[in-house]
Design an enzyme around this catalytic site. Sequence first.
Site, PDB file in Angstrom:
ATOM      1  N   SER A   1       0.744  -1.213   0.076  1.00  0.00           N
ATOM      2  CA  SER A   1      -0.026   0.090   0.106  1.00  0.00           C
ATOM      3  C   SER A   1       0.912   1.305   0.114  1.00  0.00           C
ATOM      4  CB  SER A   1      -0.831   0.162   1.190  1.00  0.00           C
ATOM      5  OG  SER A   1      -0.116   0.257   2.331  1.00  0.00           O
TER       6      SER A   1
ATOM      7  N   TYR B   1      -2.627   0.394  -3.335  1.00  0.00           N
ATOM      8  CA  TYR B   1      -3.986   0.958  -2.780  1.00  0.00           C
ATOM      9  C   TYR B   1      -3.578   2.112  -1.611  1.00  0.00           C
ATOM     10  CZ  TYR B   1      -3.145  -2.629   0.811  1.00  0.00           C
ATOM     11  OH  TYR B   1      -2.841  -3.336   1.893  1.00  0.00           O
TER      12      TYR B   1
END
Length: 123
Positions: free
Chosen positions: A32, A65
């Site tokens: 991430s 993400y």
Amino acid sequence: MNDALWEVLRTCLKSKLHRAAITDANIAYEGSITIPTDLMEKADLWVGEKVLVTSITNGARLETYVIPAPAGSGQIIVNGAAAHLINTGHRVTIMAWGQSENPIIPKRLLLNERNEVVNDTVL
């Protein structure tokens, strides 16, 4: 030939954080990019939203993400395997996309070395 109009969803830039400074790179984390919640709100990014991260420093490009950092912290951290490509001190552009039949007016923010917004009209 049929003259019917076709409805087409186009993928367009929705959010852009330009020249963000990477404050840490954590290979041991599961993946991430960590972004402060105040910047997420200003750029219209959601927790878990897919983003493209491009390094201005070395040209690396990757998708990941978003996870939140505390508002006002200035922390932008690359986590997991992506930390092999983008490291502490790199300047990056973080982009998210939207799909629509109509033009999207993107949120485009230019950041300084402390990851503070200095301009909201960057191309």
